[in-house]
Design an enzyme around this catalytic site. Structure first.
Site, short mmCIF file in Angstrom:
data_model
loop_
_atom_site.label_atom_id
_atom_site.label_comp_id
_atom_site.label_asym_id
_atom_site.label_seq_id
_atom_site.Cartn_x
_atom_site.Cartn_y
_atom_site.Cartn_z
N CYS A 95 0.79 -1.25 0.00
CA CYS A 95 0.00 0.00 0.00
C CYS A 95 0.81 1.29 0.00
O CYS A 95 0.56 2.17 -0.82
CB CYS A 95 -0.92 0.03 1.22
SG CYS A 95 -2.16 -1.26 1.16
C1 UDX Z 1 -1.02 -0.36 5.63
C2 UDX Z 1 -1.96 0.47 6.51
O1 UDX Z 1 -1.57 0.32 7.88
C3 UDX Z 1 -3.38 0.04 6.30
O2 UDX Z 1 -4.25 0.86 7.07
C4 UDX Z 1 -3.70 0.18 4.82
O3 UDX Z 1 -5.03 -0.15 4.54
C5 UDX Z 1 -2.75 -0.66 4.01
O4 UDX Z 1 -1.40 -0.27 4.28
P1 UDX Z 1 0.14 -2.75 5.75
O5 UDX Z 1 0.77 -2.43 4.44
O6 UDX Z 1 -0.42 -4.10 5.95
O7 UDX Z 1 -1.03 -1.71 6.07
O8 UDX Z 1 1.28 -2.60 6.85
P2 UDX Z 1 1.66 -1.64 8.04
O9 UDX Z 1 1.63 -2.38 9.31
O10 UDX Z 1 0.92 -0.37 8.01
O11 UDX Z 1 3.20 -1.36 7.73
C6 UDX Z 1 3.65 -0.80 6.50
C7 UDX Z 1 5.14 -0.73 6.48
O12 UDX Z 1 5.63 0.25 7.38
C8 UDX Z 1 5.83 -2.03 6.86
O13 UDX Z 1 6.94 -2.22 6.04
C9 UDX Z 1 6.24 -1.80 8.30
O14 UDX Z 1 7.34 -2.58 8.68
C10 UDX Z 1 6.57 -0.33 8.27
N1 UDX Z 1 6.41 0.32 9.57
C11 UDX Z 1 5.19 0.47 10.14
C12 UDX Z 1 7.53 0.81 10.22
O15 UDX Z 1 8.67 0.70 9.74
N2 UDX Z 1 7.37 1.46 11.41
C13 UDX Z 1 6.16 1.63 11.98
O16 UDX Z 1 6.09 2.26 13.08
C14 UDX Z 1 5.04 1.10 11.34
#
Ligand code: UDX
Length: 468
Positions: free
Chosen positions: A277
């Protein structure tokens, strides 16, 4: 005091799901779990067969169990054609992928095709039908692309047809909870009947509903993901500064986040954001802003910082390990984060590519994502090519390693026993998530360089007795 009026209609809305990817399946099952009757369709017969038999084609905690429960309860069923779906369901939710094009624009091909199919199927159907765009689409798409297709192809107009936008906010790994207990519902409609239908369908969720126009709802989705991506990029820049200053980013963010205006959620520094996403949605909004004659600079910054973070990760590995040619590196965690088997935009891919290109042997492990990684992996061209070996266990990954890189913080990695360290030639872990407990690391003789932890980036000597 609010007086509750009796609802005009007592029957529950019926839901149709078009597209049984992670999001369509979780959305449909959430409606079923909330007591609505749900019919689902996917263009791929093998997906229909698997789902109808209670098998989820994806690794997602709790999803298979929810599917089996809802199939048994008779609230969720798979149908074999869009015609049956259109006949049986009032609200038809389009949950098809909207992949990225190289320029950031989204590819609307699958969405157009499913809108056309649904519209054709609506021709013979009697009664009100609402077509809901759940797929992530840039602001303006529901009204300017989907609505004309649906009204022209279905031959319906006016009161018999509604078109709406209803973005989802499901994160992988917590999809079931996010779908069944959403923090908020966002709906975008341009007529009262469609809005009332969606409000009724979502009433059992007892979540706050934000009602906007279709473009407004679409913008909420992009603004949310862009802001979350920006938070991650912001934390990653602070992590780099922390390393240079010799301080730990987690301690800094904890204190910063204690200001209630800021908060500490989604500010965990790491190897950069991945997943299906963030990169796609931010790029799409940057592109859309340009189309509108404007700029989306904060989105642009989030993406650039994310690129910088990858370069920084690789620099840290190089300065800790030295020249990579002939070195053996264990890469732990291939999914874009723990808790999922999804490798889309996973940082494990460019990390493995860079190590490979610089002549290292990469021994890669993940508890669930190895097969997806294998499918996604194409060895980069060029000289100095190393080797990539996908292994089934952590000790195999660590055998003779000059360093390990922890990319996704799966809980099994955090239990690191002494026997794992003894497998390594050099007992060195680059912990890109700062996930492994330092006390444990000391007890098992492991030197840890945590990304953003302010650790000096030096190589520890090889273990005594380890062969070169
Ligand atoms: C995300 C959104 O959270 C969700 O609401 C949307 O609908 C789709 O995209 P997702 O892609 O499943 O969901 O993962 P998410 O947990 O949000 O993490 C995205 C990326 O950011 C990951 O690579 C994660 O490791 C990274 N991340 C997230 C961080 O590096 N630090 C954080 O504090 C949070």
């Amino acid at each position: 005091m609010t007086v509750r009026r009796p609802t005009r209609r007592t029957t529950r809305p019926t839901v149709g799901i078009v597209g049984l990817g992670y999001m369509g399946l979780a959305t449909g099952l959430a409606f079923a779990a909330r007591g609505l009757s749900v019919h689902a369709f996917d263009i791929k017969p093998e997906i229909r067969a698997a789902v109808a038999a209670g098998r989820t084609p994806y690794h997602e905690a709790g999803l298979a169990r929810l599917l089996q429960d809802q199939l048994r309860a008779g609230r969720f069923g798979v149908v074999d054609s869009v015609a049956t779906l259109a006949e049986r369901s009032e609200g038809l939710f389009l949950c098809v992928p909207t992949p990225s094009r190289p320029n950031g624009e989204i590819d609307l091909g699958p969405l157009r095709r499913s809108a056309e199919e649904v519209a054709e199927a609506l021709r013979p159907v009697r009664g009100f039908r609402l077509v809901v765009v759940k797929s992530t689409v840039v602001p303006g798409t529901t009204e300017s692309v989907v609505a004309p297709i649906v009204s022209e192809r279905s031959g319906r107009t006016g009161a018999g047809l509604g078109i709406a936008s209803n973005p989802e906010f499901l994160a992988e790994g917590t999809m079931v909870r996010d779908a069944v207990e959403p923090a908020r519902i966002v709906i975008g409609t341009s007529d009262a009947r469609s809005r009332a239908w969606l409000e009724r369908a979502y009433r059992p969720f007892r979540a706050p509903v934000f009602a906007l126009t279709p473009s407004g709802a679409e913008l909420v989705k992009y603004a949310s993901n862009s802001f979350l991506a920006l938070k991650v990029s912001f934390a990653n820049e602070i992590a780099r500064l922390s390393d240079r200053l010799g301080v730990n980013v987690d301690a800094v963010i904890q204190a910063v986040g204690h200001d209630p205006r800021i908060g500490d959620r989604f500010l965990k520094a790491g190897p950069g954001f991945g997943g299906s996403c963030f990169d796609k949605d931010v790029r799409a909004l940057v592109h859309r802003a340009e189309e509108l004659g404007d700029r989306f600079r904060s989105g642009d910054a989030a993406l650039r910082i994310n690129d910088d973070q990858l370069a920084y990760v690789l620099d840290r590995v190089r300065s800790a390990v030295g020249p990579l040619r002939g070195k053996r590196i264990a890469l732990l965690g291939l999914a874009f984060k723990d808790g999922t088997d999804d490798v889309r935009e996973s940082r494990a891919i460019p990390i493995a590519e860079a190590l490979f290109s610089e002549g290292a042997t990469v021994r890669a492990h993940d508890p669930v994502a190895v097969e997806n990684f294998r499918r996604a992996w194409t060895p980069p061209n060029g000289t100095g090519a190393g080797e990539l070996v996908l292994v089934a266990t952590v000790p195999e990954a660590l055998e003779g390693a000059d360093a390990a890189v922890l990319q996704a913080a799966w809980p099994e990695y955090l239990r690191w026993p002494g026997a794992w360290t003894r497998r390594m030639r050099v007992p060195l872990l680059l912990d890109l998530r700062r996930a492994l407990d330092r006390g444990r690391a000391r007890r098992v003789g492991l030197t840890v360089i945590g990304l953003g932890a302010g650790d000096p980036a030096g190589t520890p000597p090889p273990r005594p007795g380890a062969s070169p």
